[in-house]
Write an enzyme that holds these catalytic residues in place. Structure first.
Site, mmCIF file in Angstrom:
data_model
loop_
_atom_site.group_PDB
_atom_site.id
_atom_site.type_symbol
_atom_site.label_atom_id
_atom_site.label_comp_id
_atom_site.label_asym_id
_atom_site.label_seq_id
_atom_site.Cartn_x
_atom_site.Cartn_y
_atom_site.Cartn_z
ATOM 1 N N ARG A 57 59.532 30.216 37.498
ATOM 2 C CA ARG A 57 58.462 31.019 38.160
ATOM 3 C C ARG A 57 57.220 30.065 38.557
ATOM 4 O O ARG A 57 56.727 29.352 37.636
ATOM 5 C CB ARG A 57 57.919 32.248 37.885
ATOM 6 C CG ARG A 57 57.080 33.105 38.457
ATOM 7 C CD ARG A 57 56.388 34.337 37.713
ATOM 8 N NE ARG A 57 55.223 33.894 37.115
ATOM 9 C CZ ARG A 57 54.444 34.797 36.703
ATOM 10 N NH1 ARG A 57 54.650 35.913 36.957
ATOM 11 N NH2 ARG A 57 53.170 33.998 36.241
ATOM 12 N N TYR B 204 45.452 34.828 38.955
ATOM 13 C CA TYR B 204 46.524 35.330 37.973
ATOM 14 C C TYR B 204 47.709 34.256 37.969
ATOM 15 O O TYR B 204 47.904 33.667 38.820
ATOM 16 C CB TYR B 204 47.112 36.587 38.602
ATOM 17 C CG TYR B 204 48.393 36.988 38.037
ATOM 18 C CD1 TYR B 204 48.465 37.256 36.808
ATOM 19 C CD2 TYR B 204 49.616 36.556 38.415
ATOM 20 C CE1 TYR B 204 49.669 37.839 35.984
ATOM 21 C CE2 TYR B 204 50.793 36.826 37.744
ATOM 22 C CZ TYR B 204 50.917 37.306 36.486
ATOM 23 O OH TYR B 204 51.883 37.579 35.866
ATOM 24 N N ASP C 239 55.288 35.339 41.966
ATOM 25 C CA ASP C 239 54.549 36.911 41.556
ATOM 26 C C ASP C 239 53.514 36.956 42.592
ATOM 27 O O ASP C 239 52.371 36.163 42.402
ATOM 28 C CB ASP C 239 54.295 36.862 40.169
ATOM 29 C CG ASP C 239 53.802 38.210 39.790
ATOM 30 O OD1 ASP C 239 53.647 39.265 40.765
ATOM 31 O OD2 ASP C 239 53.476 38.369 38.696
ATOM 32 N N HIS D 187 51.697 39.798 42.388
ATOM 33 C CA HIS D 187 50.921 40.508 41.310
ATOM 34 C C HIS D 187 50.542 41.615 42.309
ATOM 35 O O HIS D 187 48.844 41.936 41.879
ATOM 36 C CB HIS D 187 49.914 39.750 40.707
ATOM 37 C CG HIS D 187 49.828 40.281 39.305
ATOM 38 N ND1 HIS D 187 48.846 40.642 38.767
ATOM 39 C CD2 HIS D 187 50.747 40.306 38.249
ATOM 40 C CE1 HIS D 187 48.947 41.083 37.255
ATOM 41 N NE2 HIS D 187 50.116 40.774 37.179
ATOM 42 N N GLU E 177 58.052 38.788 44.114
ATOM 43 C CA GLU E 177 57.766 39.906 42.774
ATOM 44 C C GLU E 177 56.577 40.288 43.218
ATOM 45 O O GLU E 177 55.398 40.043 43.569
ATOM 46 C CB GLU E 177 57.626 39.098 41.447
ATOM 47 C CG GLU E 177 57.301 39.982 40.263
ATOM 48 C CD GLU E 177 57.421 39.383 38.696
ATOM 49 O OE1 GLU E 177 56.500 39.894 38.124
ATOM 50 O OE2 GLU E 177 57.768 38.246 38.812
ATOM 51 N N GLU F 55 57.357 46.318 36.871
ATOM 52 C CA GLU F 55 56.914 45.967 35.554
ATOM 53 C C GLU F 55 55.808 46.836 34.933
ATOM 54 O O GLU F 55 55.699 47.017 33.861
ATOM 55 C CB GLU F 55 56.465 44.556 35.379
ATOM 56 C CG GLU F 55 54.986 44.303 36.259
ATOM 57 C CD GLU F 55 54.699 42.696 35.806
ATOM 58 O OE1 GLU F 55 53.446 42.656 35.379
ATOM 59 O OE2 GLU F 55 55.198 41.966 36.081
ATOM 60 N N ARG G 230 62.314 45.363 37.585
ATOM 61 C CA ARG G 230 61.912 44.613 36.604
ATOM 62 C C ARG G 230 60.996 45.405 35.620
ATOM 63 O O ARG G 230 59.990 45.001 34.644
ATOM 64 C CB ARG G 230 60.680 43.538 36.973
ATOM 65 C CG ARG G 230 61.163 42.831 37.941
ATOM 66 C CD ARG G 230 60.292 41.527 38.196
ATOM 67 N NE ARG G 230 60.181 40.947 36.906
ATOM 68 C CZ ARG G 230 58.899 40.832 36.094
ATOM 69 N NH1 ARG G 230 58.011 41.475 36.515
ATOM 70 N NH2 ARG G 230 58.903 40.268 35.185
ATOM 71 N N GLU H 200 62.987 37.384 32.263
ATOM 72 C CA GLU H 200 61.713 36.647 31.999
ATOM 73 C C GLU H 200 61.592 36.229 30.661
ATOM 74 O O GLU H 200 61.642 36.870 29.547
ATOM 75 C CB GLU H 200 60.450 37.609 32.578
ATOM 76 C CG GLU H 200 59.199 36.941 32.386
ATOM 77 C CD GLU H 200 58.005 37.748 32.925
ATOM 78 O OE1 GLU H 200 57.030 36.995 33.301
ATOM 79 O OE2 GLU H 200 58.226 38.918 32.892
ATOM 80 N N TRP I 281 44.086 43.692 40.313
ATOM 81 C CA TRP I 281 44.249 42.535 39.602
ATOM 82 C C TRP I 281 45.868 42.135 39.568
ATOM 83 O O TRP I 281 46.415 41.040 39.795
ATOM 84 C CB TRP I 281 43.680 42.480 38.212
ATOM 85 C CG TRP I 281 43.976 41.353 37.492
ATOM 86 C CD1 TRP I 281 43.331 40.064 37.761
ATOM 87 C CD2 TRP I 281 44.959 41.168 36.472
ATOM 88 N NE1 TRP I 281 43.720 39.162 36.864
ATOM 89 C CE2 TRP I 281 44.841 39.774 36.066
ATOM 90 C CE3 TRP I 281 46.012 41.812 35.966
ATOM 91 C CZ2 TRP I 281 45.565 38.987 35.206
ATOM 92 C CZ3 TRP I 281 46.633 41.370 34.989
ATOM 93 C CH2 TRP I 281 46.644 39.841 34.561
#
Length: 402
Positions: free
Chosen positions: A147, A159, A210, A212, A236, A262, A283, A339, A402
């Site tokens: 990643r 991030y 990602d 996020h 992602e 996630e 995920r 991951e 975030w």
């Protein structure tokens, strides 16, 4: 066999972990991870005040009935605190069952579907050049998938980018840090990162990224389209997933594979995404999805729609979660990738384990159960420290994702 004692061990060998330990009258015990980053003590209270009293005297081998009791018996179902608590207990019960049987956990699930579990690491840098260098380091370590995250000009912090390249921990002691975010700057910069990576390394290695949860559907669609020439393994968390219909719009405009989940904690969070085939990878974590018992249902449903697993495996979940996830990954037929953020030496000492890494793959051990334990005396040397994940604000001061 009866459960005679349940306890929570909270330790902070660099970051906070919440561990469930369930003991039986025959001397067999199991441990589970119940960590929820930034809300650890809420899970501790849920366990100690609400779930543990209901477990004493029960047969730990009745995993399904205990899971249903904890989930259906609460009436107020789901949510990250509830499901992390249930997940921690469920993992500990599967650990006990494996020890009783004298078998590694993957054998109880149905045996191996693969020898090793392909994992991806996290390469990041303050700019594109540093990220390229970090990707090279992961390639040298044998990773097949990496990643890549880069700092963005004009955004002071972001991030996924950290000074400590290998052991990323975003939570801060004290009150939450406040970061500044600009979607426009990020979207202009990110395709340049992957253009450089493919120019440097070609297409031999898998690359992931990602976002996020920070984009709108049309922004996510544009980013996915811009990244198509670089053939990402996945993109992602492009949008907050509460509104699953957002993915319809994204799917119509890009062939870049999509991953999400996630922050999911229930099969209901992903049902529409599966049935409409709006994502490619789920995920969810073994812990936050209510343990192995519930995550198995999620994976089975995903398999009907050609969705593969990509378990969340950050450093803010303990090696107990990683061990359980690896046994799950070793069994699950529709596995995609795992991951793998490496834990610090302190953390590995507190949680001795028998899984191992070689040439881009993690290998679940052969010890009975999930193969991870806790050194309680050592854990006691690292008391809990309050910490929060950061928050984001747009450049005009508006609070953002975030």
């Amino acid at each position: 066999m009866k459960i005679i004692n349940c306890k929570v061990i909270v330790t902070c060998p660099g970051r906070n972990f919440v561990t469930v330990k369930i003991e039986t009258d025959e001397g067999v015990y199991g441990i589970g991870d119940a960590t929820l980053n930034g809300r650890e003590l809420a899970v501790v209270s849920y366990l100690e005040d609400h779930l543990f009293p209901c477990l004493i005297g029960r047969d730990p081998q009745q995993i399904e009935d205990i899971w249903q009791y904890m989930y259906r018996g609460a009436y107020w179902r789901r949510g990250p605190v509830t499901m992390a608590a249930i997940g921690g207990i469920d993992i500990a019960l599967w650990d006990i069952k494996g020890k009783i049987a004298g078998l590694p956990l993957y054998e109880l699930l149905g045996g191996r579907s693969r020898d090793g579990v392909m994992v991806y690491g996290h390469a990041n840098g303050v700019d594109i050049e540093e990220t390229v260098d970090e990707v090279a380091k992961y390639i040298d370590l044998g990773y097949k998938a990496i990643r890549a995250q880069s700092g963005v000009p004009g955004i002071p912090s972001i991030y996924g980018v950290t000074e400590d390249k290998m052991f990323y921990e975003p939570a801060d002691e004290g009150l939450p840090a406040e970061n500044v975010w600009s979607t426009e700057k990020y979207m202009n910069h990110t395709p340049k990162l992957f253009e450089k990576l493919r120019e440097k390394f070609g297409f031999e290695h898998h690359l992931l990224h990602d976002a996020h949860h920070r984009l709108t559907p049309i922004q996510a669609a544009r980013l996915g389209k811009d990244l198509e020439p670089y053939r990402l393994f996945w993109l992602e968390d492009v949008v907050p997933a509460e509104n699953q219909e957002n993915f319809r719009w994204i799917r119509q405009h890009t062939t870049t594979p999509l991953a999400v989940g996630e922050v999911f904690n229930s099969i209901h969070d992903c049902q529409q995404l599966f049935s409409e085939q709006l994502i490619d990878y789920i995920r969810a974590t073994v812990v936050h999805a209510g343990g192995i018992t519930h995550f198995r249902r999620i994976a089975n449903l995903a398999d009907l729609y050609n969705v593969r697993t990509g378990c969340h495996g950050p450093t803010d979940l303990s090696p107990v979660c990683m061990g359980a996830a690896l046994h799950f990954d070793t069994w699950v037929p529709n596995f995609g990738i795992q991951e793998y953020m490496r834990h610090t030496e302190q953390t590995d000492e507190v949680f001795p384990h028998d899984y191992s890494f070689k040439d881009g793959y993690l290998y679940a051990g052969s010890a009975p159960g999930h193969g991870v334990d806790i050194d309680e005396k050592l854990a006691a040397r690292y008391p809990y420290k309050r910490a929060y994940l950061p928050v984001n604000r747009l450049e005009d001061g508006t609070l953002y994702n975030w």
